[in-house]
Design a protein around this motif. Structure first.
Motif, PDB file in Angstrom:
ATOM      1  N   VAL A  59       0.847  -1.664  -0.379  1.00 31.07           N
ATOM      2  CA  VAL A  59      -0.377   0.389  -0.153  1.00 31.07           C
ATOM      3  C   VAL A  59       0.782   0.982   0.235  1.00 31.07           C
ATOM      4  O   VAL A  59       0.855   1.809  -0.976  1.00 31.07           O
ATOM      5  N   GLY A  60       2.058   1.004   0.592  1.00 21.37           N
ATOM      6  CA  GLY A  60       2.356   2.417   0.706  1.00 21.37           C
ATOM      7  C   GLY A  60       3.441   2.756  -0.813  1.00 21.37           C
ATOM      8  O   GLY A  60       3.584   4.247  -0.724  1.00 21.37           O
ATOM      9  N   GLY A  61       3.815   1.153  -1.064  1.00 23.35           N
ATOM     10  CA  GLY A  61       4.634   2.292  -2.759  1.00 23.35           C
ATOM     11  C   GLY A  61       3.177   1.709  -3.512  1.00 23.35           C
ATOM     12  O   GLY A  61       3.938   3.114  -4.179  1.00 23.35           O
ATOM     13  N   ALA A  62       2.439   1.632  -3.414  1.00 23.75           N
ATOM     14  CA  ALA A  62       1.067   2.237  -4.401  1.00 23.75           C
ATOM     15  C   ALA A  62       0.822   3.701  -3.941  1.00 23.75           C
ATOM     16  O   ALA A  62       0.468   4.785  -4.941  1.00 23.75           O
ATOM     17  N   ILE A  63       0.355   4.127  -2.592  1.00 25.14           N
ATOM     18  CA  ILE A  63       0.544   5.587  -2.414  1.00 25.14           C
ATOM     19  C   ILE A  63       1.940   6.467  -3.213  1.00 25.14           C
ATOM     20  O   ILE A  63       0.992   7.545  -3.897  1.00 25.14           O
ATOM     21  N   ALA A  64       2.326   6.158  -2.665  1.00 22.13           N
ATOM     22  CA  ALA A  64       3.951   6.666  -3.140  1.00 22.13           C
ATOM     23  C   ALA A  64       3.659   6.816  -4.745  1.00 22.13           C
ATOM     24  O   ALA A  64       4.019   8.413  -5.634  1.00 22.13           O
ATOM     25  N   ALA A  65       3.637   5.830  -5.648  1.00 19.91           N
ATOM     26  CA  ALA A  65       3.127   5.929  -6.537  1.00 19.91           C
ATOM     27  C   ALA A  65       2.513   6.723  -7.942  1.00 19.91           C
ATOM     28  O   ALA A  65       2.069   7.716  -8.732  1.00 19.91           O
ATOM     29  N   LEU A  66       1.080   6.167  -7.013  1.00 21.80           N
ATOM     30  CA  LEU A  66      -0.360   6.979  -8.062  1.00 21.80           C
ATOM     31  C   LEU A  66       0.238   8.535  -7.237  1.00 21.80           C
ATOM     32  O   LEU A  66      -0.507   9.485  -8.294  1.00 21.80           O
ATOM     33  N   ILE A  67       0.548   9.380  -6.449  1.00 22.01           N
ATOM     34  CA  ILE A  67       1.139  10.608  -6.012  1.00 22.01           C
ATOM     35  C   ILE A  67       1.290  11.266  -6.704  1.00 22.01           C
ATOM     36  O   ILE A  67       1.408  12.613  -7.490  1.00 22.01           O
ATOM     37  N   ALA A  68       2.354  10.179  -6.954  1.00 22.01           N
ATOM     38  CA  ALA A  68       3.677  11.595  -7.742  1.00 22.01           C
ATOM     39  C   ALA A  68       2.791  11.366  -9.320  1.00 22.01           C
ATOM     40  O   ALA A  68       3.282  12.618 -10.089  1.00 22.01           O
ATOM     41  N   LEU A  69       2.454  10.337  -9.600  1.00 21.65           N
ATOM     42  CA  LEU A  69       1.944  10.507 -11.244  1.00 21.65           C
ATOM     43  C   LEU A  69       0.924  11.558 -11.277  1.00 21.65           C
ATOM     44  O   LEU A  69       1.037  11.667 -12.650  1.00 21.65           O
ATOM     45  N   LEU A  70       0.031  10.878 -10.412  1.00 21.67           N
ATOM     46  CA  LEU A  70      -0.863  12.225 -10.455  1.00 21.67           C
ATOM     47  C   LEU A  70      -0.381  13.484 -10.183  1.00 21.67           C
ATOM     48  O   LEU A  70      -1.386  14.642 -11.146  1.00 21.67           O
ATOM     49  N   SER A  71       0.483  13.606  -9.600  1.00 18.45           N
ATOM     50  CA  SER A  71       1.569  15.600  -9.371  1.00 18.45           C
ATOM     51  C   SER A  71       1.619  15.477 -11.092  1.00 18.45           C
ATOM     52  O   SER A  71       2.052  16.363 -10.789  1.00 18.45           O
ATOM     53  N   HIS A  79       9.717  15.651 -11.253  1.00 16.16           N
ATOM     54  CA  HIS A  79      10.531  13.977 -11.834  1.00 16.16           C
ATOM     55  C   HIS A  79       9.582  13.400 -10.981  1.00 16.16           C
ATOM     56  O   HIS A  79       9.201  13.325  -9.355  1.00 16.16           O
ATOM     57  N   GLU A  80       8.790  12.183 -11.500  1.00 12.65           N
ATOM     58  CA  GLU A  80       8.249  11.281 -10.601  1.00 12.65           C
ATOM     59  C   GLU A  80       9.152  10.150 -10.152  1.00 12.65           C
ATOM     60  O   GLU A  80       8.741   9.630  -9.419  1.00 12.65           O
ATOM     61  N   ASP A  81      10.285  10.261 -10.957  1.00  7.18           N
ATOM     62  CA  ASP A  81      11.460   9.263 -10.035  1.00  7.18           C
ATOM     63  C   ASP A  81      11.690   9.178  -8.861  1.00  7.18           C
ATOM     64  O   ASP A  81      12.154   8.792  -7.706  1.00  7.18           O
ATOM     65  N   LYS A  82      12.004  10.454  -9.001  1.00  9.74           N
ATOM     66  CA  LYS A  82      12.932  11.498  -7.094  1.00  9.74           C
ATOM     67  C   LYS A  82      11.405  11.359  -6.474  1.00  9.74           C
ATOM     68  O   LYS A  82      12.019  10.824  -4.901  1.00  9.74           O
ATOM     69  N   ILE A  83      10.491  11.267  -6.592  1.00  5.23           N
ATOM     70  CA  ILE A  83       9.038  11.636  -6.105  1.00  5.23           C
ATOM     71  C   ILE A  83       9.374  10.962  -5.653  1.00  5.23           C
ATOM     72  O   ILE A  83       9.143  10.001  -4.059  1.00  5.23           O
TER      73      ILE A  83
END
Length: 146
Positions: A59-71, A79-83
């Motif tokens: 869930v933590g990995g999913a939250i990080a990826a989803l919000i980074a992609l939304l941003s 920089h979604e990778d850095k986020i």
């Protein structure tokens, strides 16, 4: 285990500054602050429900990826990778890896292998969460439009 607001704030600050350390800019820092706090708050909530650590890391990995992609979609982050890297670093099992190496060097091979396997499974859980969000995102939207 319960996390007071100060611990959630500390996790947010950690994620933000790790994003800067990995080369992100101020906008990435702000997004990582939000993600870091959400990851810690959600892990606190899931631990109250007695959910296992593997699923919490997914869930933590999913939250990080989803919000980074939304941003990235709304042009808030650059920089979604850095986020993502800065945000998921709080989930990485650094102490477990260190203890695995220490136990192995001390000659306790069974404990060392067990801790190494635990660290490996934690890393897999983070990758599953992040990778699943990326796969769904790219299948649905075809990429990131900037």
């Amino acid at each position: 285990m319960q996390f007071p607001p100060l611990v959630i704030f500390g996790a947010a600050i950690l994620s933000g500054f790790l994003t800067l350390l990995f080369g992100g800019n101020f906008y990435d820092f702000i997004i990582s602050l939000i993600i870091g706090g959400l990851i810690k708050a959600s892990s606190s909530f899931l631990q109250k429900l007695k959910i296992n650590d593997f699923f919490i890391n997914v869930v933590g990995g999913a939250i990080a990826a989803l919000i980074a992609l939304l941003s990235m979609q709304i042009s808030a982050g650059l920089h979604e990778d850095k986020i993502i890297i800065g945000s998921i670093m709080q989930l990485v099992p650094g102490l477990t890896i260190t203890n695995a190496v220490r136990d192995t060097i001390a000659g306790d091979l069974m404990a060392g292998m067990t801790r190494a396997a635990e660290a490996f499974l934690t890393a897999i859980a983070i990758a599953i969460g992040t990778g699943t969000v990326f796969k769904i995102w790219f299948s649905t939207f075809g990429g990131i439009s900037i």
